[in-house]
Design a protein around this motif. Structure first.
Motif, mmCIF file in Angstrom:
data_model
loop_
_atom_site.group_PDB
_atom_site.id
_atom_site.type_symbol
_atom_site.label_atom_id
_atom_site.label_comp_id
_atom_site.label_asym_id
_atom_site.label_seq_id
_atom_site.Cartn_x
_atom_site.Cartn_y
_atom_site.Cartn_z
ATOM 1 N N HIS A 159 23.041 -18.825 3.707
ATOM 2 C CA HIS A 159 23.166 -17.575 3.820
ATOM 3 C C HIS A 159 23.262 -16.508 2.382
ATOM 4 C CE1 HIS A 159 24.248 -13.589 5.504
ATOM 5 N NE2 HIS A 159 25.685 -13.759 5.251
ATOM 6 N N HIS A 160 23.916 -17.338 1.669
ATOM 7 C CA HIS A 160 24.351 -16.786 0.254
ATOM 8 C C HIS A 160 23.256 -17.111 -0.468
ATOM 9 C CE1 HIS A 160 28.811 -16.377 1.618
ATOM 10 N NE2 HIS A 160 28.085 -15.005 1.950
ATOM 11 N N PRO A 161 22.816 -16.149 -1.247
ATOM 12 C CA PRO A 161 21.760 -16.434 -2.352
ATOM 13 C C PRO A 161 22.249 -17.405 -3.475
ATOM 14 C CG PRO A 161 21.830 -14.109 -1.829
ATOM 15 C CD PRO A 161 23.055 -14.621 -1.134
ATOM 16 N N LEU A 162 21.432 -18.228 -3.902
ATOM 17 C CA LEU A 162 21.696 -18.941 -5.112
ATOM 18 C C LEU A 162 21.674 -18.218 -6.305
ATOM 19 C CD1 LEU A 162 22.305 -21.752 -6.270
ATOM 20 C CD2 LEU A 162 20.087 -22.138 -6.422
ATOM 21 N N PHE A 163 20.746 -17.098 -6.340
ATOM 22 C CA PHE A 163 20.349 -16.474 -7.642
ATOM 23 C C PHE A 163 20.578 -15.052 -7.401
ATOM 24 C CE2 PHE A 163 17.553 -20.516 -8.188
ATOM 25 C CZ PHE A 163 18.381 -20.858 -9.161
ATOM 26 N N LEU A 164 21.708 -14.677 -6.829
ATOM 27 C CA LEU A 164 22.010 -13.359 -6.519
ATOM 28 C C LEU A 164 21.950 -12.364 -7.835
ATOM 29 C CD1 LEU A 164 22.560 -10.990 -4.556
ATOM 30 C CD2 LEU A 164 24.819 -11.611 -4.502
ATOM 31 N N THR A 165 22.582 -13.115 -9.000
ATOM 32 C CA THR A 165 22.590 -12.536 -10.108
ATOM 33 C C THR A 165 21.686 -13.130 -10.989
ATOM 34 O OG1 THR A 165 24.516 -13.605 -10.798
ATOM 35 C CG2 THR A 165 24.961 -11.393 -10.003
ATOM 36 N N GLY B 286 10.101 -24.560 -2.911
ATOM 37 C CA GLY B 286 9.669 -25.333 -2.051
ATOM 38 C C GLY B 286 8.039 -24.929 -1.956
ATOM 39 N N ASP B 287 7.364 -25.842 -1.620
ATOM 40 C CA ASP B 287 5.822 -25.980 -1.531
ATOM 41 C C ASP B 287 5.536 -25.640 -0.094
ATOM 42 O OD1 ASP B 287 2.950 -26.272 -1.312
ATOM 43 O OD2 ASP B 287 3.022 -28.619 -2.033
ATOM 44 N N PRO B 288 4.946 -24.446 0.149
ATOM 45 C CA PRO B 288 4.777 -24.022 1.521
ATOM 46 C C PRO B 288 4.064 -24.792 2.476
ATOM 47 C CG PRO B 288 4.430 -22.085 0.130
ATOM 48 C CD PRO B 288 4.510 -23.331 -0.845
ATOM 49 N N SER B 289 2.818 -25.722 1.685
ATOM 50 C CA SER B 289 2.102 -26.446 2.477
ATOM 51 C C SER B 289 2.834 -27.771 2.816
ATOM 52 C CB SER B 289 0.822 -27.105 1.651
ATOM 53 O OG SER B 289 1.126 -27.703 0.236
ATOM 54 N N ALA B 290 4.329 -28.057 2.404
ATOM 55 C CA ALA B 290 4.835 -29.464 2.478
ATOM 56 C C ALA B 290 5.040 -29.416 4.124
ATOM 57 C CB ALA B 290 5.959 -29.439 1.669
ATOM 58 N N GLU B 291 5.216 -30.625 4.526
ATOM 59 C CA GLU B 291 5.768 -30.835 6.020
ATOM 60 C C GLU B 291 7.177 -30.671 6.076
ATOM 61 O OE1 GLU B 291 4.174 -34.283 7.544
ATOM 62 O OE2 GLU B 291 2.246 -33.487 8.198
ATOM 63 N N VAL B 292 7.811 -30.434 7.158
ATOM 64 C CA VAL B 292 9.164 -29.788 7.385
ATOM 65 C C VAL B 292 9.589 -30.940 8.665
ATOM 66 C CG1 VAL B 292 11.019 -28.423 7.827
ATOM 67 C CG2 VAL B 292 9.365 -27.938 6.119
ATOM 68 N N VAL B 293 10.263 -31.757 8.472
ATOM 69 C CA VAL B 293 10.955 -32.471 9.537
ATOM 70 C C VAL B 293 12.193 -32.252 9.871
ATOM 71 C CG1 VAL B 293 11.262 -35.212 10.222
ATOM 72 C CG2 VAL B 293 9.169 -34.391 9.071
ATOM 73 N N LYS B 294 13.126 -32.133 8.535
ATOM 74 C CA LYS B 294 14.479 -31.931 8.993
ATOM 75 C C LYS B 294 14.928 -30.524 8.210
ATOM 76 C CE LYS B 294 16.008 -36.874 9.159
ATOM 77 N NZ LYS B 294 17.027 -37.692 8.552
ATOM 78 N N VAL B 295 15.663 -29.878 9.146
ATOM 79 C CA VAL B 295 16.224 -28.558 8.548
ATOM 80 C C VAL B 295 17.903 -28.510 8.525
ATOM 81 C CG1 VAL B 295 15.992 -26.048 8.622
ATOM 82 C CG2 VAL B 295 14.269 -27.559 9.050
ATOM 83 N N MET B 296 18.322 -28.096 7.371
ATOM 84 C CA MET B 296 19.964 -28.088 7.470
ATOM 85 C C MET B 296 20.181 -26.698 7.307
ATOM 86 S SD MET B 296 22.741 -30.368 5.594
ATOM 87 C CE MET B 296 23.122 -29.403 4.013
ATOM 88 N N PHE B 297 21.208 -26.160 7.807
ATOM 89 C CA PHE B 297 21.823 -24.800 7.577
ATOM 90 C C PHE B 297 23.317 -24.904 6.970
ATOM 91 C CE2 PHE B 297 18.979 -25.147 11.078
ATOM 92 C CZ PHE B 297 18.071 -23.729 10.883
ATOM 93 N N ALA B 298 23.480 -24.127 6.067
ATOM 94 C CA ALA B 298 24.708 -23.691 5.407
ATOM 95 C C ALA B 298 25.051 -22.338 5.062
ATOM 96 C CB ALA B 298 24.862 -24.985 4.139
ATOM 97 N N VAL B 299 26.461 -22.193 4.736
ATOM 98 C CA VAL B 299 26.522 -20.699 4.235
ATOM 99 C C VAL B 299 26.267 -20.588 2.799
ATOM 100 C CG1 VAL B 299 28.439 -18.918 3.972
ATOM 101 C CG2 VAL B 299 28.279 -20.334 6.132
ATOM 102 N N ASP B 300 26.711 -21.576 1.872
ATOM 103 C CA ASP B 300 26.740 -21.650 0.467
ATOM 104 C C ASP B 300 25.818 -22.624 -0.141
ATOM 105 O OD1 ASP B 300 28.507 -19.252 -0.250
ATOM 106 O OD2 ASP B 300 29.911 -20.681 0.940
ATOM 107 N N PRO B 301 25.098 -22.328 -1.187
ATOM 108 C CA PRO B 301 24.340 -23.373 -1.675
ATOM 109 C C PRO B 301 25.144 -23.956 -2.853
ATOM 110 C CG PRO B 301 23.667 -21.281 -2.790
ATOM 111 C CD PRO B 301 24.508 -20.981 -1.580
ATOM 112 N N THR B 302 25.918 -24.765 -2.395
ATOM 113 C CA THR B 302 26.598 -25.346 -3.600
ATOM 114 C C THR B 302 26.284 -26.809 -3.744
ATOM 115 O OG1 THR B 302 28.306 -26.505 -2.028
ATOM 116 C CG2 THR B 302 28.971 -24.383 -2.689
#
Length: 266
Positions: A65-71, A31-47
């Motif tokens: 919660h769980h990393p996409l790139f843990l390994t 993500g681009d830190p300067s981008a605007e954020v209007v909608k935020v979604m929360f989930a356990v797994d990045p499936t």
């Protein structure tokens, strides 16, 4: 509208990345830190299914919660599972942030959310981060005295339904007053709970031999729940916290997709 950097800074203030375990991979993944954020979604797994839900809803940020790139991986091409998820998010303009073990130990974190969802009071960490600290590993608290069977029913009603259900090791009529919980895989705490004053321990991913040996020593009853279900309890907590902090500057959503890997049982 807030920028991605503002939202990330807020989440990092609540769940500092420096408190994560050394093996972990937390923080802003894409993500681009300067981008605007209007909608935020929360989930356990990045499936991939969660990524599609986020993009379909128009989310600017997916917090998991769980990393996409843990390994480590050598490719994030869209032909690979992890690359497919990342490609779906980035092509849809959705950033990705992970709060894993840094969210486990924090106040208003994963274990605390699980404890509160089960009705525990007078909470304290099982393994405090420091002397007198409110943060730390797991939580222990009290409930009005009940039986193990009745408490297990309460657990099942408090958590999202899964094929795993609630597994219990202990006498159904055992009195339960003091309860320990650990969101996620918690068998690493068994040794220090074996001879304490806890009546039941709620966690996930307990293994056969460890559980059997624990019971042989007369430890607390064991209540084993689905990993995803236990950690899902944190999502409404962090969502409410963000809404309180940002008001109507952002729209939020908690994914109710069950990403537990077990889909059915006979």
């Amino acid at each position: 509208m807030p920028t991605l950097a503002e939202v990330v800074d807020l989440l990092h203030a609540w769940y500092p990345p420096e408190t994560a375990d050394g093996f972990d991979a937390v923080g802003l993944v894409a993500g681009d830190p300067s981008a605007e954020v209007v909608k935020v979604m929360f989930a356990v797994d990045p499936t991939i299914e969660v990524a599609r839900e986020a993009v379909g809803w128009g989310a600017d940020l997916l917090v998991v919660h769980h990393p996409l790139f843990l390994t480590p991986v050598s490719s994030v091409a869209a032909t690979t599972p992890k690359g497919r998820t990342l490609h779906t998010l980035t092509s849809g303009g959705c950033a990705l942030l992970t709060a894993h073990t840094n969210a486990d130990q924090a106040t208003s974190g994963v274990s605390e959310a699980l404890a509160l969802a089960l009705g525990l009071r007078d909470l304290a960490p099982i393994r405090p981060a420091g002397e007198g600290a409110r943060t730390g590993t797991g939580r222990v608290g009290t409930v009005a005295e009940t039986t193990l069977e009745a408490f297990a029913v309460r657990v099942g009603e408090a958590l999202p339904a899964t094929a795993h259900g609630v597994r219990v090791a202990g006498a159904p009529d055992r009195a339960v007053r003091r309860v320990a919980v650990c969101g996620g895989s918690g068998d690493f705490l068994l040794d220090e709970l074996a001879h304490g004053d806890v009546d039941a321990y709620v966690t996930s991913d307990l293994r056969h031999h460890r559980a059997a040996e624990f019971l042989e020593h007369g430890g607390p009853a064991l209540v084993d729940v689905a990993h995803w279900a236990a950690e899902w309890t944190w999502l409404p907590v962090v969502e409410a916290r963000l809404r309180e902090a940002m008001g109507d500057r952002v729209d939020t959503r908690v994914s109710t997709q069950c990403t537990d890997p077990w889909s059915f049982r006979y």
